[in-house]
Design a protein around this motif. Structure first.
Motif, mmCIF file in Angstrom:
data_model
loop_
_atom_site.group_PDB
_atom_site.id
_atom_site.type_symbol
_atom_site.label_atom_id
_atom_site.label_comp_id
_atom_site.label_asym_id
_atom_site.label_seq_id
_atom_site.Cartn_x
_atom_site.Cartn_y
_atom_site.Cartn_z
ATOM 1 N N GLU A 75 5.205 0.076 2.091
ATOM 2 C CA GLU A 75 6.195 1.152 2.184
ATOM 3 C C GLU A 75 6.081 2.143 1.041
ATOM 4 O O GLU A 75 6.255 3.342 1.234
ATOM 5 C CB GLU A 75 7.601 0.560 2.242
ATOM 6 C CG GLU A 75 7.865 -0.218 3.503
ATOM 7 C CD GLU A 75 9.246 -0.844 3.534
ATOM 8 O OE1 GLU A 75 9.940 -0.840 2.484
ATOM 9 O OE2 GLU A 75 9.638 -1.333 4.600
ATOM 10 N N SER A 76 5.772 1.668 -0.156
ATOM 11 C CA SER A 76 5.675 2.584 -1.294
ATOM 12 C C SER A 76 4.507 3.554 -1.116
ATOM 13 O O SER A 76 4.625 4.738 -1.428
ATOM 14 C CB SER A 76 5.548 1.806 -2.603
ATOM 15 O OG SER A 76 4.392 0.992 -2.574
ATOM 16 N N LEU A 77 3.390 3.064 -0.581
ATOM 17 C CA LEU A 77 2.249 3.940 -0.317
ATOM 18 C C LEU A 77 2.599 4.974 0.743
ATOM 19 O O LEU A 77 2.257 6.156 0.616
ATOM 20 C CB LEU A 77 1.037 3.116 0.121
ATOM 21 C CG LEU A 77 -0.219 3.901 0.484
ATOM 22 C CD1 LEU A 77 -0.778 4.610 -0.746
ATOM 23 C CD2 LEU A 77 -1.266 2.970 1.092
ATOM 24 N N MET A 78 3.304 4.528 1.780
ATOM 25 C CA MET A 78 3.691 5.456 2.840
ATOM 26 C C MET A 78 4.637 6.523 2.299
ATOM 27 O O MET A 78 4.475 7.709 2.583
ATOM 28 C CB MET A 78 4.350 4.700 3.998
ATOM 29 C CG MET A 78 4.699 5.595 5.168
ATOM 30 S SD MET A 78 5.494 4.737 6.517
ATOM 31 C CE MET A 78 6.998 4.217 5.758
ATOM 32 N N LEU A 79 5.634 6.121 1.484
ATOM 33 C CA LEU A 79 6.569 7.096 0.919
ATOM 34 C C LEU A 79 5.894 8.036 -0.069
ATOM 35 O O LEU A 79 6.358 9.148 -0.296
ATOM 36 C CB LEU A 79 7.734 6.365 0.248
ATOM 37 C CG LEU A 79 8.712 5.686 1.204
ATOM 38 C CD1 LEU A 79 9.753 4.899 0.424
ATOM 39 C CD2 LEU A 79 9.384 6.703 2.109
ATOM 40 N N GLU A 80 4.805 7.594 -0.636
ATOM 41 C CA GLU A 80 4.050 8.448 -1.546
ATOM 42 C C GLU A 80 3.251 9.503 -0.786
ATOM 43 O O GLU A 80 3.099 10.631 -1.246
ATOM 44 C CB GLU A 80 3.107 7.561 -2.369
ATOM 45 C CG GLU A 80 2.258 8.278 -3.386
ATOM 46 C CD GLU A 80 1.325 7.305 -4.099
ATOM 47 O OE1 GLU A 80 0.125 7.606 -4.162
ATOM 48 O OE2 GLU A 80 1.806 6.258 -4.564
ATOM 49 N N LYS A 81 2.755 9.139 0.405
ATOM 50 C CA LYS A 81 1.884 10.050 1.162
ATOM 51 C C LYS A 81 2.638 10.961 2.128
ATOM 52 O O LYS A 81 2.144 12.029 2.480
ATOM 53 C CB LYS A 81 0.838 9.241 1.935
ATOM 54 C CG LYS A 81 -0.172 8.580 1.032
ATOM 55 C CD LYS A 81 -1.270 7.944 1.839
ATOM 56 C CE LYS A 81 -2.381 7.446 0.930
ATOM 57 N NZ LYS A 81 -3.555 7.020 1.682
ATOM 58 N N LEU A 82 3.809 10.554 2.598
ATOM 59 C CA LEU A 82 4.538 11.378 3.573
ATOM 60 C C LEU A 82 4.917 12.764 3.053
ATOM 61 O O LEU A 82 4.866 13.727 3.823
ATOM 62 C CB LEU A 82 5.777 10.627 4.073
ATOM 63 C CG LEU A 82 5.543 9.532 5.097
ATOM 64 C CD1 LEU A 82 6.861 8.881 5.502
ATOM 65 C CD2 LEU A 82 4.807 10.035 6.313
ATOM 66 N N PRO A 83 5.272 12.938 1.781
ATOM 67 C CA PRO A 83 5.592 14.295 1.315
ATOM 68 C C PRO A 83 4.441 15.281 1.446
ATOM 69 O O PRO A 83 4.670 16.484 1.590
ATOM 70 C CB PRO A 83 5.984 14.085 -0.150
ATOM 71 C CG PRO A 83 6.515 12.701 -0.188
ATOM 72 C CD PRO A 83 5.666 11.935 0.785
ATOM 73 N N ARG A 84 3.210 14.801 1.443
ATOM 74 C CA ARG A 84 2.069 15.702 1.683
ATOM 75 C C ARG A 84 2.180 16.332 3.064
ATOM 76 O O ARG A 84 1.903 17.518 3.232
ATOM 77 C CB ARG A 84 0.756 14.941 1.569
ATOM 78 C CG ARG A 84 0.471 14.403 0.202
ATOM 79 C CD ARG A 84 -0.832 13.634 0.197
ATOM 80 N NE ARG A 84 -0.921 12.832 -1.017
ATOM 81 C CZ ARG A 84 -1.780 11.861 -1.183
ATOM 82 N NH1 ARG A 84 -2.639 11.556 -0.239
ATOM 83 N NH2 ARG A 84 -1.792 11.177 -2.314
ATOM 84 N N CYS A 85 2.589 15.536 4.032
ATOM 85 C CA CYS A 85 2.768 16.070 5.393
ATOM 86 C C CYS A 85 3.885 17.102 5.403
ATOM 87 O O CYS A 85 3.775 18.137 6.064
ATOM 88 C CB CYS A 85 3.091 14.936 6.368
ATOM 89 S SG CYS A 85 1.824 13.669 6.494
#
Length: 193
Positions: A75-85
């Motif tokens: 989840e931490s990796l996903m929350l880190e990458k979603l703001p790029r989208c």
């Protein structure tokens, strides 16, 4: 000597299944539903192979389930990458006039790219998509760009009384007419035959 596999002291017929358990049944018969005399020579009757088969399947299913539980969502990796989208979507939305943000046809390709980006990032983090974290992020983007887009509901009114009475009475009269016609025809069955 009989044709087949040699298991210890006896020959196991290859036409039988479950020879690895040293019990056989003919291929054409379901296990436990044939008389012992129907067995091929060299086969012994036992319904145990069905139970062993189910135990093996249960063991493999449990092993597969344990393997599936090893894959954990990061989840931490996903929350880190979603703001790029979100930033990419924000840059694309700058190309659209803010007055047209409520018109889906103006920005649908950008929203499609945003949706695919969030899905790709969630899967890269070994998470399902959509999930509650991605959904929360998407709702935040919606609040940022589409909070002023309210759907205006039209005010529904009843039709004028003349039209309403006509629309109610026509089906009622048709039903009464059809019932009368059926009763009249049933009384005159001797003429119709």
């Amino acid at each position: 000597m009989k044709r087949g596999f040699l298991r210890g002291e006896r020959v196991v017929d290859p036409r039988c299944v479950c020879w690895w358990l040293q019990t056989c049944r003919p291929l054409s018969s379901p296990c436990g539903r044939f008389p012992p005399e129907a067995l091929s020579p060299g086969c012994s009757y036992c319904g145990m192979e069905t139970h062993a088969f189910w135990l093996v399947q249960l063991f493999l299913f449990a092993l597969w389930g344990a393997h599936q539980q090893v894959i954990v969502c990061n989840e931490s990796l996903m929350l880190e990458k979603l703001p790029r989208c979100g930033k990419s979507f924000e840059e694309m939305m700058k190309k659209v006039d803010s007055k047209k943000w409520c018109n889906l046809t103006e920005f649908i390709p950008y929203y499609d790219n945003f949706s695919l980006c969030t899905e790709r990032e969630a899967i890269a983090a070994r998470c399902f998509w959509p999930n509650r974290l991605a959904q929360g992020f998407i709702i935040g983007i919606h609040k940022q760009f589409f909070s002023n887009c309210t759907s205006e509901k039209g005010h529904w009114e009843d039709p004028p009384d003349e039209i309403l009475i006509t629309l109610i009475l026509i089906p009622v009269f048709l039903m009464v007419t059809m019932i009368s016609l059926v009763v009249w025809c049933s009384k005159r069955s001797d003429i119709l035959v």
